[in-house]
Design a protein around this motif. Structure first.
Motif, PDB file in Angstrom:
ATOM      1  N   ALA A  44       0.825  -1.210   0.000  1.00 51.80           N
ATOM      2  CA  ALA A  44       0.000   0.000   0.000  1.00 51.80           C
ATOM      3  C   ALA A  44       0.862   1.264   0.000  1.00 51.80           C
ATOM      4  O   ALA A  44       0.507   2.263  -0.643  1.00 51.80           O
ATOM      5  CB  ALA A  44      -0.946  -0.004   1.201  1.00 51.80           C
ATOM      6  N   VAL A  45       1.998   1.223   0.689  1.00 56.43           N
ATOM      7  CA  VAL A  45       2.910   2.368   0.721  1.00 56.43           C
ATOM      8  C   VAL A  45       3.520   2.564  -0.666  1.00 56.43           C
ATOM      9  O   VAL A  45       3.565   3.682  -1.189  1.00 56.43           O
ATOM     10  CB  VAL A  45       4.006   2.171   1.793  1.00 56.43           C
ATOM     11  CG1 VAL A  45       5.101   3.230   1.674  1.00 56.43           C
ATOM     12  CG2 VAL A  45       3.391   2.190   3.183  1.00 56.43           C
ATOM     13  N   PRO A  56      -7.037  -6.963  -8.977  1.00 58.42           N
ATOM     14  CA  PRO A  56      -6.085  -8.067  -8.751  1.00 58.42           C
ATOM     15  C   PRO A  56      -5.545  -8.671 -10.051  1.00 58.42           C
ATOM     16  O   PRO A  56      -4.406  -9.119 -10.108  1.00 58.42           O
ATOM     17  CB  PRO A  56      -6.906  -9.083  -7.965  1.00 58.42           C
ATOM     18  CG  PRO A  56      -7.948  -8.272  -7.281  1.00 58.42           C
ATOM     19  CD  PRO A  56      -8.273  -7.149  -8.230  1.00 58.42           C
ATOM     20  N   GLU A  57      -6.334  -8.635 -11.116  1.00 67.49           N
ATOM     21  CA  GLU A  57      -5.896  -9.214 -12.395  1.00 67.49           C
ATOM     22  C   GLU A  57      -4.785  -8.395 -13.046  1.00 67.49           C
ATOM     23  O   GLU A  57      -3.909  -8.947 -13.699  1.00 67.49           O
ATOM     24  CB  GLU A  57      -7.071  -9.337 -13.377  1.00 67.49           C
ATOM     25  CG  GLU A  57      -8.155 -10.278 -12.928  1.00 67.49           C
ATOM     26  CD  GLU A  57      -9.106  -9.661 -11.889  1.00 67.49           C
ATOM     27  OE1 GLU A  57      -9.299  -8.430 -11.872  1.00 67.49           O
ATOM     28  OE2 GLU A  57      -9.627 -10.427 -11.069  1.00 67.49           O
ATOM     29  N   ASN A  58      -4.829  -7.066 -12.906  1.00 66.83           N
ATOM     30  CA  ASN A  58      -3.813  -6.241 -13.563  1.00 66.83           C
ATOM     31  C   ASN A  58      -2.802  -5.650 -12.578  1.00 66.83           C
ATOM     32  O   ASN A  58      -1.896  -4.932 -12.980  1.00 66.83           O
ATOM     33  CB  ASN A  58      -4.456  -5.139 -14.405  1.00 66.83           C
ATOM     34  CG  ASN A  58      -5.154  -4.062 -13.586  1.00 66.83           C
ATOM     35  OD1 ASN A  58      -5.148  -4.070 -12.366  1.00 66.83           O
ATOM     36  ND2 ASN A  58      -5.789  -3.137 -14.274  1.00 66.83           N
ATOM     37  N   ASP A  59      -2.977  -5.943 -11.279  1.00 65.98           N
ATOM     38  CA  ASP A  59      -2.075  -5.421 -10.264  1.00 65.98           C
ATOM     39  C   ASP A  59      -1.882  -6.456  -9.155  1.00 65.98           C
ATOM     40  O   ASP A  59      -2.189  -6.197  -7.993  1.00 65.98           O
ATOM     41  CB  ASP A  59      -2.648  -4.116  -9.692  1.00 65.98           C
ATOM     42  CG  ASP A  59      -1.676  -3.387  -8.786  1.00 65.98           C
ATOM     43  OD1 ASP A  59      -0.464  -3.454  -9.040  1.00 65.98           O
ATOM     44  OD2 ASP A  59      -2.147  -2.755  -7.825  1.00 65.98           O
ATOM     45  N   PRO A  60      -1.357  -7.636  -9.510  1.00 71.93           N
ATOM     46  CA  PRO A  60      -1.285  -8.722  -8.527  1.00 71.93           C
ATOM     47  C   PRO A  60      -0.408  -8.419  -7.309  1.00 71.93           C
ATOM     48  O   PRO A  60      -0.676  -8.901  -6.219  1.00 71.93           O
ATOM     49  CB  PRO A  60      -0.732  -9.903  -9.319  1.00 71.93           C
ATOM     50  CG  PRO A  60      -0.053  -9.299 -10.492  1.00 71.93           C
ATOM     51  CD  PRO A  60      -0.793  -8.029 -10.797  1.00 71.93           C
ATOM     52  N   SER A  61       0.619  -7.595  -7.466  1.00 70.07           N
ATOM     53  CA  SER A  61       1.486  -7.275  -6.336  1.00 70.07           C
ATOM     54  C   SER A  61       0.927  -6.138  -5.493  1.00 70.07           C
ATOM     55  O   SER A  61       1.401  -5.908  -4.376  1.00 70.07           O
ATOM     56  CB  SER A  61       2.893  -6.916  -6.825  1.00 70.07           C
ATOM     57  OG  SER A  61       2.847  -5.721  -7.576  1.00 70.07           O
ATOM     58  N   GLY A  62      -0.038  -5.406  -6.043  1.00 73.45           N
ATOM     59  CA  GLY A  62      -0.619  -4.276  -5.324  1.00 73.45           C
ATOM     60  C   GLY A  62       0.237  -3.028  -5.333  1.00 73.45           C
ATOM     61  O   GLY A  62      -0.008  -2.094  -4.578  1.00 73.45           O
ATOM     62  N   TRP A  63       1.230  -2.962  -6.199  1.00 73.50           N
ATOM     63  CA  TRP A  63       2.168  -1.837  -6.231  1.00 73.50           C
ATOM     64  C   TRP A  63       1.738  -0.702  -7.158  1.00 73.50           C
ATOM     65  O   TRP A  63       2.391   0.329  -7.222  1.00 73.50           O
ATOM     66  CB  TRP A  63       3.554  -2.307  -6.643  1.00 73.50           C
ATOM     67  CG  TRP A  63       4.299  -3.070  -5.593  1.00 73.50           C
ATOM     68  CD1 TRP A  63       3.794  -3.707  -4.489  1.00 73.50           C
ATOM     69  CD2 TRP A  63       5.708  -3.280  -5.562  1.00 73.50           C
ATOM     70  NE1 TRP A  63       4.803  -4.303  -3.782  1.00 73.50           N
ATOM     71  CE2 TRP A  63       5.989  -4.058  -4.418  1.00 73.50           C
ATOM     72  CE3 TRP A  63       6.748  -2.901  -6.383  1.00 73.50           C
ATOM     73  CZ2 TRP A  63       7.278  -4.450  -4.076  1.00 73.50           C
ATOM     74  CZ3 TRP A  63       8.032  -3.292  -6.047  1.00 73.50           C
ATOM     75  CH2 TRP A  63       8.286  -4.053  -4.895  1.00 73.50           C
ATOM     76  N   HIS A  64       0.696  -0.863  -7.938  1.00 73.62           N
ATOM     77  CA  HIS A  64       0.259   0.145  -8.919  1.00 73.62           C
ATOM     78  C   HIS A  64       1.416   0.532  -9.841  1.00 73.62           C
ATOM     79  O   HIS A  64       1.683   1.710 -10.077  1.00 73.62           O
ATOM     80  CB  HIS A  64      -0.297   1.384  -8.230  1.00 73.62           C
ATOM     81  CG  HIS A  64      -1.583   1.148  -7.497  1.00 73.62           C
ATOM     82  ND1 HIS A  64      -2.369   2.173  -7.051  1.00 73.62           N
ATOM     83  CD2 HIS A  64      -2.229   0.008  -7.131  1.00 73.62           C
ATOM     84  CE1 HIS A  64      -3.433   1.680  -6.427  1.00 73.62           C
ATOM     85  NE2 HIS A  64      -3.366   0.356  -6.475  1.00 73.62           N
ATOM     86  N   ASP A  65       2.080  -0.486 -10.378  1.00 73.44           N
ATOM     87  CA  ASP A  65       3.275  -0.238 -11.188  1.00 73.44           C
ATOM     88  C   ASP A  65       3.100  -0.558 -12.673  1.00 73.44           C
ATOM     89  O   ASP A  65       4.067  -0.466 -13.429  1.00 73.44           O
ATOM     90  CB  ASP A  65       4.476  -1.007 -10.633  1.00 73.44           C
ATOM     91  CG  ASP A  65       4.254  -2.514 -10.585  1.00 73.44           C
ATOM     92  OD1 ASP A  65       3.122  -2.978 -10.807  1.00 73.44           O
ATOM     93  OD2 ASP A  65       5.240  -3.227 -10.315  1.00 73.44           O
TER      94      ASP A  65
END
Length: 129
Positions: free
Chosen positions: A15-16, A71-80
């Motif tokens: 999240a950070v 979750p499908e396009n951002d599995p790590s949750g990093w918004h990268d």
């Protein structure tokens, strides 16, 4: 006999990192001032520059406004990573995190620390991938 204890490395909070990546992307693309300084740069591929009058500006605006993280396009949750459609063309964007003093040779050791992390936002045509 001695015992050894393995200490797992502390994992950065996704999240950070997501908040830092979003703030950097919005600053780079939309000029929104982040709450804390973030080191980075934005690059576009040659095919983006060759796409025609105003295309790069439209793509940069679209990348800055992107907010559809699932979750499908951002599995790590990093918004990268994300994609936008500009004039019928799919445009990808990707944020890579490097150790600030490594001349882009090494990944960030503490990707959630903006003082030691350099972000690189690459915007490209999907066909460049």
């Amino acid at each position: 006999m001695s015992s050894s204890t393995c200490i797992a490395p502390q994992r950065p909070d996704p999240a950070v990192i997501a908040a830092q990546n979003d703030a950097f992307r919005r600053f780079a693309c939309l000029g929104e001032t982040p709450t804390e300084p973030t080191q980075g740069r934005m690059v576009v591929t040659q095919s983006m520059c060759e796409a025609g009058d105003g295309f790069v500006a439209e793509a940069i605006q679209g990348v800055g406004a992107f907010d559809t993280f699932e979750p499908e396009n951002d599995p790590s949750g990093w918004h990268d990573f994300g994609s936008v459609t500009i004039r019928g063309e799919t445009v990808f964007w990707k944020i890579d995190l490097y150790e600030a003093d490594s001349e882009f040779r090494f990944g960030a050791e503490a990707p959630d620390n903006p003082a030691t992390t350099m972000r690189v936002l690459t915007i490209m045509m999907a066909r460049d991938w």
